[in-house]
Enzyme design. Sequence first.
Site, short mmCIF file in Angstrom:
data_model
loop_
_atom_site.label_atom_id
_atom_site.label_comp_id
_atom_site.label_asym_id
_atom_site.label_seq_id
_atom_site.Cartn_x
_atom_site.Cartn_y
_atom_site.Cartn_z
N GLN A 1 75.28 53.60 36.55
CA GLN A 1 75.36 54.83 35.78
C GLN A 1 76.10 54.63 34.47
OE1 GLN A 1 73.56 57.66 36.72
NE2 GLN A 1 72.85 56.01 38.06
N TYR B 1 61.35 68.63 29.25
CA TYR B 1 61.85 67.78 28.17
C TYR B 1 62.02 66.36 28.70
CZ TYR B 1 64.35 66.15 24.10
OH TYR B 1 64.69 65.45 22.97
N HIS C 1 69.05 109.30 41.90
CA HIS C 1 68.84 108.40 43.03
C HIS C 1 68.77 109.20 44.33
CE1 HIS C 1 69.88 105.21 40.25
NE2 HIS C 1 69.75 104.28 41.18
N HIS D 1 74.07 54.12 31.25
CA HIS D 1 73.34 55.21 30.60
C HIS D 1 73.96 55.57 29.25
CE1 HIS D 1 70.19 56.51 33.27
NE2 HIS D 1 71.00 56.54 34.30
N ASN E 1 69.81 64.77 25.07
CA ASN E 1 71.11 64.50 24.48
C ASN E 1 71.93 65.77 24.33
OD1 ASN E 1 70.10 65.83 22.22
ND2 ASN E 1 69.65 63.95 21.09
N GLU F 1 77.96 63.74 40.38
CA GLU F 1 76.49 63.78 40.39
C GLU F 1 75.94 62.94 41.54
OE1 GLU F 1 72.89 62.73 37.20
OE2 GLU F 1 74.91 61.93 36.93
N HIS F 2 76.43 61.70 41.65
CA HIS F 2 75.99 60.80 42.71
C HIS F 2 77.21 60.33 43.50
CE1 HIS F 2 73.29 60.04 39.15
NE2 HIS F 2 72.38 60.35 40.06
N SER G 1 76.19 60.99 32.75
CA SER G 1 75.94 60.59 34.13
C SER G 1 77.23 60.22 34.86
CB SER G 1 74.98 59.40 34.16
OG SER G 1 73.75 59.74 33.60
N GLU H 1 78.24 107.47 44.58
CA GLU H 1 78.23 106.81 43.28
C GLU H 1 77.95 107.78 42.13
OE1 GLU H 1 75.51 103.54 43.54
OE2 GLU H 1 76.90 102.30 44.70
N ASP I 1 67.06 57.20 42.11
CA ASP I 1 66.57 57.43 40.75
C ASP I 1 65.07 57.22 40.65
OD1 ASP I 1 68.93 58.16 39.57
OD2 ASP I 1 69.42 56.16 38.82
#
Length: 438
Positions: free
Chosen positions: A264, A135, A427, A267, A219, A332-333, A242, A422, A368
């Site tokens: 940032q 996207y 099994h 943004h 978005n 984030e940064h 951001s 178990e 970036d």
Amino acid sequence: MPPRKGPLRLEAEAPGFEKEFEAFLGRNRDTDENVDRIAADIVADVRARGDAAVVDYTRKFDWPDLDAGKLRIADAERDSAAAEVPAAQREALTFAAKRIEAFHRALLPQDVDFTDATGTRLGARYRPVDAAGVYVPGGTAAYPSSVLMNIVPAKVAGVPRVVMVVPTPGGVLNPLVMLAAKIAGADELWRIGGAQAVAALAYGTQSIRPVDKITGPGNAFVAAAKRRVFGQVGIDLIAGPSEILVVADGRNDPAWIAADLLSQAEHDASSQSVLVTDDRAFADAVIAAVGAELAVLPRAAIAGASWRDNGAVILVPDLGACAPIVDAIAAEHVELAMEAAPAAALAEKIRHAGAIFLGRHTPEAIGDYVAGTNHVLPTSRAARFSGGLGVADFLKRTSIVACTPESLAALGPSALALAEAEGLGAHGRSIAIRLNRR
């Protein structure tokens, strides 16, 4: 609560800091809850009606005059738009793509294959997903860098079919985005966006074959749709507003740090910029410098609202000991604007960050575009449990096991004991029957 007149100011040694800091961490910067309901309805509609629903939403939100036969962007259309890019920008995109490819090739995991002491062969192999959907935002700003950051790692991983979706308001193709798609190697381009694009990628339509993994920022409706389709397909992460956190000592130029904080903030008004410093006078100088920067920024209204409503300045007694605060924010940064040695020492202590930028001459913006690392990173404190986009996001690990009669005899009794514990008789019998324990 009325909007603030400026960034929040906190002092780590002041009474009540812990409570104020906890409230700061708990603030919700995402959009309202109605977004999820609307996205869910769109996803369900696209799943039910396919192309017809995609066309309807695209006409409603992006291009009222859309011809239903023009959903797919033909190679000739892409190339024609890409040819409009000036030479300097073309060279810059090519330069960035090569650096991104080189870095991500270094991240390719290696297959594992060995035989252990019992004679059992064990291994793991990595194979790409069959198809990935990317996207790309296409609203008020164009992000060719995001095209590269998503598609190049997918191609390095060996994904044979990469499908790019991008909204084209008014039907206009952005030349930079089209060139980036061509350079990165997108196999299909579609002029659709929003939750409807995510649904089309996840479930397929009459025209669009479904993919296995969806990546890329968008978005709030795109993020909500990605949450909704997770499980049907894989996703990279849920991208929130951001963020940048700058740890800076008083030896920096306040204008440099102000520019970094706003890199940032511009943004989105919901973005967050945080300064951590041990110098009160420097903090005041940076706040003043932000005001000066806002006076000349093209996106000053957005950046100013972000700084005013979500920004913060945190005064600490010792930058070398501020890692717990940085980790709690899990931004984030994270920029460490200080001399090389203390920056490296602090970076070693930081456990939660999407990306760390070391030294006074490493602005986040370099990551970036052209550093080579990926700028698709965790937000909203998700760096506590996840990392940024990379080749591994487009690969699946398959384990391999091969027993010989002898190694099964060595492993089997313990496996049989666990199966019996178990209460899983079949099994246990599938092992016991091979050990002649019938």
